[in-house]
Design a protein around this motif. Structure first.
Motif, PDB file in Angstrom:
ATOM      1  N   MET A 121     -13.894  15.386   4.901  1.00 41.81           N
ATOM      2  CA  MET A 121     -13.264  14.193   4.375  1.00 41.81           C
ATOM      3  C   MET A 121     -12.374  13.576   5.457  1.00 41.81           C
ATOM      4  O   MET A 121     -11.626  14.269   6.126  1.00 41.81           O
ATOM      5  CB  MET A 121     -12.439  14.557   3.135  1.00 41.81           C
ATOM      6  N   ASN A 122     -12.466  12.269   5.603  1.00 44.06           N
ATOM      7  CA  ASN A 122     -11.664  11.535   6.570  1.00 44.06           C
ATOM      8  C   ASN A 122     -10.220  11.438   6.059  1.00 44.06           C
ATOM      9  O   ASN A 122      -9.977  10.876   5.002  1.00 44.06           O
ATOM     10  CB  ASN A 122     -12.273  10.146   6.758  1.00 44.06           C
ATOM     11  N   LYS A 123      -9.288  11.998   6.794  1.00 47.78           N
ATOM     12  CA  LYS A 123      -7.881  12.009   6.393  1.00 47.78           C
ATOM     13  C   LYS A 123      -7.145  10.869   7.101  1.00 47.78           C
ATOM     14  O   LYS A 123      -6.444  11.087   8.069  1.00 47.78           O
ATOM     15  CB  LYS A 123      -7.228  13.345   6.744  1.00 47.78           C
ATOM     16  N   SER A 124      -7.325   9.653   6.611  1.00 48.70           N
ATOM     17  CA  SER A 124      -6.669   8.527   7.267  1.00 48.70           C
ATOM     18  C   SER A 124      -5.852   7.715   6.274  1.00 48.70           C
ATOM     19  O   SER A 124      -6.179   7.623   5.095  1.00 48.70           O
ATOM     20  CB  SER A 124      -7.683   7.640   7.984  1.00 48.70           C
ATOM     21  N   ILE A 125      -4.785   7.181   6.786  1.00 45.34           N
ATOM     22  CA  ILE A 125      -3.864   6.326   6.052  1.00 45.34           C
ATOM     23  C   ILE A 125      -3.897   4.965   6.751  1.00 45.34           C
ATOM     24  O   ILE A 125      -4.031   4.887   7.965  1.00 45.34           O
ATOM     25  CB  ILE A 125      -2.431   6.906   6.110  1.00 45.34           C
ATOM     26  N   VAL A 126      -3.728   3.907   5.980  1.00 46.38           N
ATOM     27  CA  VAL A 126      -3.649   2.570   6.562  1.00 46.38           C
ATOM     28  C   VAL A 126      -2.179   2.159   6.602  1.00 46.38           C
ATOM     29  O   VAL A 126      -1.483   2.219   5.591  1.00 46.38           O
ATOM     30  CB  VAL A 126      -4.488   1.557   5.752  1.00 46.38           C
ATOM     31  N   PHE A 127      -1.726   1.790   7.801  1.00 48.78           N
ATOM     32  CA  PHE A 127      -0.363   1.326   8.020  1.00 48.78           C
ATOM     33  C   PHE A 127      -0.390  -0.194   8.059  1.00 48.78           C
ATOM     34  O   PHE A 127      -1.170  -0.772   8.800  1.00 48.78           O
ATOM     35  CB  PHE A 127       0.162   1.811   9.377  1.00 48.78           C
ATOM     36  N   PHE A 128       0.489  -0.818   7.290  1.00 44.09           N
ATOM     37  CA  PHE A 128       0.653  -2.268   7.348  1.00 44.09           C
ATOM     38  C   PHE A 128       1.985  -2.572   8.005  1.00 44.09           C
ATOM     39  O   PHE A 128       2.991  -1.921   7.720  1.00 44.09           O
ATOM     40  CB  PHE A 128       0.615  -2.875   5.942  1.00 44.09           C
ATOM     41  N   TYR A 129       1.979  -3.571   8.870  1.00 44.43           N
ATOM     42  CA  TYR A 129       3.159  -4.028   9.613  1.00 44.43           C
ATOM     43  C   TYR A 129       3.384  -5.478   9.207  1.00 44.43           C
ATOM     44  O   TYR A 129       2.543  -6.335   9.469  1.00 44.43           O
ATOM     45  CB  TYR A 129       2.870  -3.909  11.112  1.00 44.43           C
ATOM     46  N   ILE A 130       4.518  -5.745   8.516  1.00 44.32           N
ATOM     47  CA  ILE A 130       4.770  -7.083   8.004  1.00 44.32           C
ATOM     48  C   ILE A 130       6.227  -7.477   8.256  1.00 44.32           C
ATOM     49  O   ILE A 130       7.142  -6.895   7.666  1.00 44.32           O
ATOM     50  CB  ILE A 130       4.492  -7.165   6.481  1.00 44.32           C
ATOM     51  N   PRO A 131       6.477  -8.461   9.129  1.00 40.22           N
ATOM     52  CA  PRO A 131       7.849  -8.945   9.345  1.00 40.22           C
ATOM     53  C   PRO A 131       8.340  -9.833   8.188  1.00 40.22           C
ATOM     54  O   PRO A 131       7.566 -10.606   7.618  1.00 40.22           O
ATOM     55  CB  PRO A 131       7.754  -9.776  10.626  1.00 40.22           C
ATOM     56  N   TYR A 132       9.610  -9.702   7.882  1.00 41.67           N
ATOM     57  CA  TYR A 132      10.279 -10.493   6.839  1.00 41.67           C
ATOM     58  C   TYR A 132      11.515 -11.163   7.420  1.00 41.67           C
ATOM     59  O   TYR A 132      12.118 -10.652   8.366  1.00 41.67           O
ATOM     60  CB  TYR A 132      10.701  -9.592   5.676  1.00 41.67           C
ATOM     61  N   PRO A 133      11.969 -12.262   6.814  1.00 39.84           N
ATOM     62  CA  PRO A 133      13.141 -12.962   7.349  1.00 39.84           C
ATOM     63  C   PRO A 133      14.450 -12.235   7.078  1.00 39.84           C
ATOM     64  O   PRO A 133      15.447 -12.483   7.759  1.00 39.84           O
ATOM     65  CB  PRO A 133      13.112 -14.306   6.618  1.00 39.84           C
ATOM     66  N   ASP A 134      14.456 -11.338   6.087  1.00 38.09           N
ATOM     67  CA  ASP A 134      15.697 -10.643   5.736  1.00 38.09           C
ATOM     68  C   ASP A 134      15.388  -9.327   5.023  1.00 38.09           C
ATOM     69  O   ASP A 134      14.266  -9.102   4.562  1.00 38.09           O
ATOM     70  CB  ASP A 134      16.580 -11.531   4.847  1.00 38.09           C
ATOM     71  N   GLU A 135      16.404  -8.505   4.937  1.00 34.83           N
ATOM     72  CA  GLU A 135      16.235  -7.190   4.334  1.00 34.83           C
ATOM     73  C   GLU A 135      15.975  -7.276   2.833  1.00 34.83           C
ATOM     74  O   GLU A 135      15.206  -6.481   2.278  1.00 34.83           O
ATOM     75  CB  GLU A 135      17.468  -6.327   4.607  1.00 34.83           C
ATOM     76  N   ILE A 136      16.579  -8.240   2.161  1.00 31.32           N
ATOM     77  CA  ILE A 136      16.413  -8.358   0.710  1.00 31.32           C
ATOM     78  C   ILE A 136      14.953  -8.588   0.343  1.00 31.32           C
ATOM     79  O   ILE A 136      14.399  -7.890  -0.515  1.00 31.32           O
ATOM     80  CB  ILE A 136      17.314  -9.479   0.145  1.00 31.32           C
ATOM     81  N   SER A 137      14.297  -9.548   0.989  1.00 31.80           N
ATOM     82  CA  SER A 137      12.899  -9.831   0.647  1.00 31.80           C
ATOM     83  C   SER A 137      11.977  -8.685   1.059  1.00 31.80           C
ATOM     84  O   SER A 137      11.015  -8.374   0.347  1.00 31.80           O
ATOM     85  CB  SER A 137      12.432 -11.156   1.251  1.00 31.80           C
ATOM     86  N   ALA A 138      12.268  -8.028   2.173  1.00 26.55           N
ATOM     87  CA  ALA A 138      11.454  -6.877   2.591  1.00 26.55           C
ATOM     88  C   ALA A 138      11.585  -5.749   1.580  1.00 26.55           C
ATOM     89  O   ALA A 138      10.596  -5.133   1.176  1.00 26.55           O
ATOM     90  CB  ALA A 138      11.877  -6.402   3.976  1.00 26.55           C
ATOM     91  N   ARG A 139      12.799  -5.461   1.146  1.00 27.30           N
ATOM     92  CA  ARG A 139      13.026  -4.371   0.188  1.00 27.30           C
ATOM     93  C   ARG A 139      12.448  -4.699  -1.193  1.00 27.30           C
ATOM     94  O   ARG A 139      11.939  -3.809  -1.873  1.00 27.30           O
ATOM     95  CB  ARG A 139      14.505  -4.026   0.095  1.00 27.30           C
ATOM     96  N   GLU A 140      12.523  -5.953  -1.613  1.00 25.28           N
ATOM     97  CA  GLU A 140      11.911  -6.341  -2.898  1.00 25.28           C
ATOM     98  C   GLU A 140      10.409  -6.065  -2.867  1.00 25.28           C
ATOM     99  O   GLU A 140       9.852  -5.506  -3.813  1.00 25.28           O
ATOM    100  CB  GLU A 140      12.152  -7.817  -3.187  1.00 25.28           C
TER     101      GLU A 140
END
Length: 105
Positions: free
Chosen positions: A1-20
């Protein structure tokens, strides 16, 4: 079985919107784990040089959940044109099994 995870990299303008967004991904079992870190960005936007402090959201999910994660990001992201990058990474079996137990299939 392939043991892989997909990582997403997404910039946000502020911590509040990233955390939401991050909490939405966790609460809805779209991602197994999210992380946040500050970055300083320089870019051209509308022919203007821009400098911006941003918060990057890293979201870890399974291949089968990529579509749901992208859909959630597009719906919630405050930017007109968000960057949604991803890459697949091989991980240890124990971490993969844990992620599989968390993320909705």
């Amino acid at each position: 079985m392939n043991k892989s995870i997909v990582f997403f990299y997404i910039p946000y303008p502020d911590e509040i919107s990233a955390r939401e967004t991050g909490m939405h991904l966790i609460e809805n079992k779209i991602a197994a784990c999210v992380q946040y870190f500050p970055v300083h960005s320089n870019f051209l936007w509308n022919k203007q040089f821009e400098k911006s402090d941003e918060i990057v959201l890293i979201a870890k999910t399974l291949k089968a959940s990529q579509k749901a994660l992208r859909k959630a990001i597009r719906k919630m992201h405050p930017y007109e044109l968000p960057f949604i990058g991803h890459f697949e990474m091989q991980v240890n079996k124990e971490y993969y099994n844990w992620a599989r137990s968390i993320v909705k299939k």
